[in-house]
Design a protein around this motif. Structure first.
Motif, PDB file in Angstrom:
ATOM      1  N   UNK A 158      20.924  32.032  42.564  1.00 28.06           N
ATOM      2  CA  UNK A 158      20.258  33.343  42.581  1.00 28.06           C
ATOM      3  C   UNK A 158      21.204  34.427  43.068  1.00 28.06           C
ATOM      4  N   UNK A 159      22.024  34.097  44.097  1.00 25.85           N
ATOM      5  CA  UNK A 159      22.998  35.061  44.630  1.00 25.85           C
ATOM      6  C   UNK A 159      24.025  35.439  43.570  1.00 25.85           C
ATOM      7  N   UNK A 160      24.541  34.458  42.834  1.00 21.57           N
ATOM      8  CA  UNK A 160      25.528  34.731  41.780  1.00 21.57           C
ATOM      9  C   UNK A 160      24.920  35.599  40.669  1.00 21.57           C
ATOM     10  N   UNK A 161      23.669  35.305  40.335  1.00 20.92           N
ATOM     11  CA  UNK A 161      22.990  36.106  39.304  1.00 20.92           C
ATOM     12  C   UNK A 161      22.805  37.540  39.765  1.00 20.92           C
ATOM     13  N   UNK A 162      22.405  37.708  41.032  1.00 18.12           N
ATOM     14  CA  UNK A 162      22.197  39.058  41.579  1.00 18.12           C
ATOM     15  C   UNK A 162      23.513  39.828  41.632  1.00 18.12           C
ATOM     16  N   UNK A 163      24.583  39.167  42.112  1.00 17.06           N
ATOM     17  CA  UNK A 163      25.881  39.840  42.220  1.00 17.06           C
ATOM     18  C   UNK A 163      26.388  40.282  40.851  1.00 17.06           C
ATOM     19  N   UNK A 164      26.184  39.429  39.852  1.00 23.84           N
ATOM     20  CA  UNK A 164      26.619  39.802  38.486  1.00 23.84           C
ATOM     21  C   UNK A 164      25.821  40.997  37.962  1.00 23.84           C
ATOM     22  N   UNK A 165      24.493  40.985  38.134  1.00 24.28           N
ATOM     23  CA  UNK A 165      23.658  42.088  37.654  1.00 24.28           C
ATOM     24  C   UNK A 165      23.948  43.381  38.408  1.00 24.28           C
ATOM     25  N   UNK A 166      24.262  43.281  39.698  1.00 24.89           N
ATOM     26  CA  UNK A 166      24.437  44.474  40.527  1.00 24.89           C
ATOM     27  C   UNK A 166      25.823  45.088  40.380  1.00 24.89           C
ATOM     28  N   UNK A 167      26.854  44.247  40.240  1.00 25.78           N
ATOM     29  CA  UNK A 167      28.220  44.766  40.324  1.00 25.78           C
ATOM     30  C   UNK A 167      29.013  44.653  39.021  1.00 25.78           C
ATOM     31  N   UNK A 168      28.813  43.603  38.254  1.00 20.61           N
ATOM     32  CA  UNK A 168      29.641  43.410  37.048  1.00 20.61           C
ATOM     33  C   UNK A 168      28.783  43.063  35.837  1.00 20.61           C
ATOM     34  N   UNK A 169      27.773  43.886  35.516  1.00 21.01           N
ATOM     35  CA  UNK A 169      26.913  43.535  34.376  1.00 21.01           C
ATOM     36  C   UNK A 169      27.629  43.605  33.035  1.00 21.01           C
ATOM     37  N   UNK A 170      28.779  44.334  32.977  1.00 18.87           N
ATOM     38  CA  UNK A 170      29.502  44.452  31.713  1.00 18.87           C
ATOM     39  C   UNK A 170      30.450  43.279  31.483  1.00 18.87           C
ATOM     40  N   UNK A 171      30.664  42.431  32.503  1.00 15.21           N
ATOM     41  CA  UNK A 171      31.552  41.286  32.352  1.00 15.21           C
ATOM     42  C   UNK A 171      30.763  40.054  31.922  1.00 15.21           C
ATOM     43  N   UNK A 172      31.511  38.971  31.640  1.00 10.61           N
ATOM     44  CA  UNK A 172      30.883  37.721  31.234  1.00 10.61           C
ATOM     45  C   UNK A 172      29.969  37.212  32.346  1.00 10.61           C
ATOM     46  N   UNK A 173      28.780  36.730  32.020  1.00  7.96           N
ATOM     47  CA  UNK A 173      27.871  36.231  33.052  1.00  7.96           C
ATOM     48  C   UNK A 173      28.363  34.904  33.634  1.00  7.96           C
ATOM     49  N   UNK A 174      27.965  34.586  34.866  1.00  9.89           N
ATOM     50  CA  UNK A 174      28.393  33.320  35.480  1.00  9.89           C
ATOM     51  C   UNK A 174      27.754  32.125  34.793  1.00  9.89           C
TER      52      UNK A 174
END
Length: 435
Positions: free
Chosen positions: A55-71
């Motif tokens: 959940x933390x990795x998903x949140x960090x990706x959505x909050x900070x790097x949504x334009x990059x490849x998802x985890x």
């Protein structure tokens, strides 16, 4: 990322198998060391910790790097991440399409020769195209400025505030006094407005030339027509005039009279179009004026033998010009007499209609087809040219009525049905009425 065809239940089932496997492994280890249930609790805690980490990795990706490849995530989180990514891609695609449409629309509007200005619900200027800078003189610092502070012409302020934008308005340019532009407002959205303006200087100058030409020609024709009429009447008064010549002189007299009437109407119309005619505001006793006009109409009606009725239901007077009103009302009554078959019924009324007061002429004559009604007030427009010539019409009567009503801040309303008759109604606003 997981395949789109995999259902959510499959991911739940995978997570459940992982949990069961983890619990069995820790249970076996705990059995060996003599603490099986503590090991099971530790397995559950570890599984929960892994879920929180995903959940933390998903949140960090959505909050900070949504334009990059998802985890890379597993289980239910993989399904959730797939759906989020799909929605994100769809949103980006929709946003790109929308931005493309907006860009094309702005490019198209920017290419227009007409000025286009967007005004918000608070009357503040939001956006304009390049033509608005040329026609209206808008500058970069005018964004967010109240449109009524930018354009202070009384005609525009009145037009803007009245809220009825069915008609356009012509204004003199404040950038160049030799130029004129026509503007129209349209409401959209939450009481926002779209202002469209275009240069009409050439049309304005042509209209002035036309008015001057008509005025000058009418004045020039009046004198020779008067001379011709005088000589024709003199010759026709001769007792020894040959009957063959008398018939020719009679036809010449009729045509001269018709030309004289056209010249008179053109001169009156030219005078009505002069803005100085709007300054006259005398109190006119309408019941007295209508009785006088009605007496003249009865004399004109002697040949047609119609049933004429005058109904005065209001005693309010008008602030205006008596000569112009007399001409307008007489035109409407004589038109009804001329275009109603013999023995018809013509009803003339003066009555209150709420705050307004109205003059109307109703007949049961030949009527007018609907597609002609909007053009009836044009100069020389005739529904039936042959009939108009037979009745001696000039084709200017309703144009005169229209301009008289404009001078008196009123309007002409026409309703008619073929073979059922017509009603011509002149509506005067309360500002022009006197109790």
């Amino acid at each position: 990322m997981s395949n789109s065809t995999t259902s959510l239940l499959d991911f739940v089932y995978q997570d459940l198998l992982r949990l069961i496997g983890l619990v069995l492994i820790f249970f076996c280890i705990g059995w060996v060391v003599g603490m099986p249930w503590l090991a099971v609790l530790l397995a559950l805690f570890l599984f929960l910790l892994l879920q929180w980490y995903s959940l933390y990795r998903l949140y960090r990706w959505m909050q900070h790097t949504p334009d990059q490849e998802p985890p890379e995530l597993g289980g239910v989180w993989s399904a959730l991440l797939y759906n989020i990514t799909r929605i994100q891609i769809s949103e980006h695609r929709s946003r790109k399409n929308l931005l493309g449409v907006i860009s094309r629309a702005q490019t198209s509007v920017a290419a227009l020769e007409e000025a286009v200005v967007l005004i918000d619900a608070s009357s503040l200027i939001e956006w304009w195209n390049p033509a608005a800078e040329k026609i209206l003189g808008l500058k970069s610092g005018d964004q967010g400025r109240n449109i009524l502070n930018f354009c202070r012409a009384p005609e525009f302020v009145s037009y803007y505030q009245q809220g009825n934008y069915s008609q356009e308005i012509k204004l003199k340019s404040w950038i160049n006094e030799a130029r004129y532009f026509q503007c129209k407002l349209t409401r959209f959205g939450q009481n926002d407005r779209l202002l469209v303006a275009y240069d009409v200087t050439r049309l304005h100058n042509l209209e002035l030339m036309r008015k001057d030409f008509v005025d000058n020609v009418s004045h020039e024709l009046r004198t020779p027509l008067t001379v011709l009429s005088g000589y024709l009447e003199t010759y026709m008064d001769q007792d020894d005039l040959n009957p063959r010549w008398r018939r020719g002189f009679e036809q010449m007299r009729q045509q001269t009279t018709r030309m004289t009437n056209i010249v008179k109407d053109l001169l009156l119309l030219s005078r009505l179009e002069n803005s100085s005619a709007q300054t006259e505001r005398k109190v006119i006793d309408m019941p007295y004026l209508l009785n006088k006009i009605f007496d003249d109409a009865q004399a004109y009606n002697a040949e047609f033998k119609h049933e004429l009725n005058l109904e005065i239901e209001s005693f309010r007077s008008i602030l205006g010009a008596e000569q112009e009103l007399t001409s307008a009302f007489t035109n409407l009554i004589t038109n009804a007499i001329k275009y109603t078959p013999k023995g018809g019924i013509i009803r003339v009324r003066w009555f209150d209609d709420g705050d307004d007061c109205c003059f109307s002429v109703t007949d049961n004559g030949i009527g007018i087809e609907s597609h002609h009604i909007n053009r009836l007030t044009e100069r020389f427009y005739r529904v039936d040219s042959d009939r108009s010539r037979d009745t001696g019409g000039t084709g200017l009567g309703l144009a005169i009525v229209k301009h008289v009503m404009l001078q008196h801040e009123g309007r002409l309303e026409i309703t008619s049905k073929r073979e059922q008759g017509s009603t011509f109604l002149c509506r005067f606003p309360k500002e022009r009425l006197v109790e």
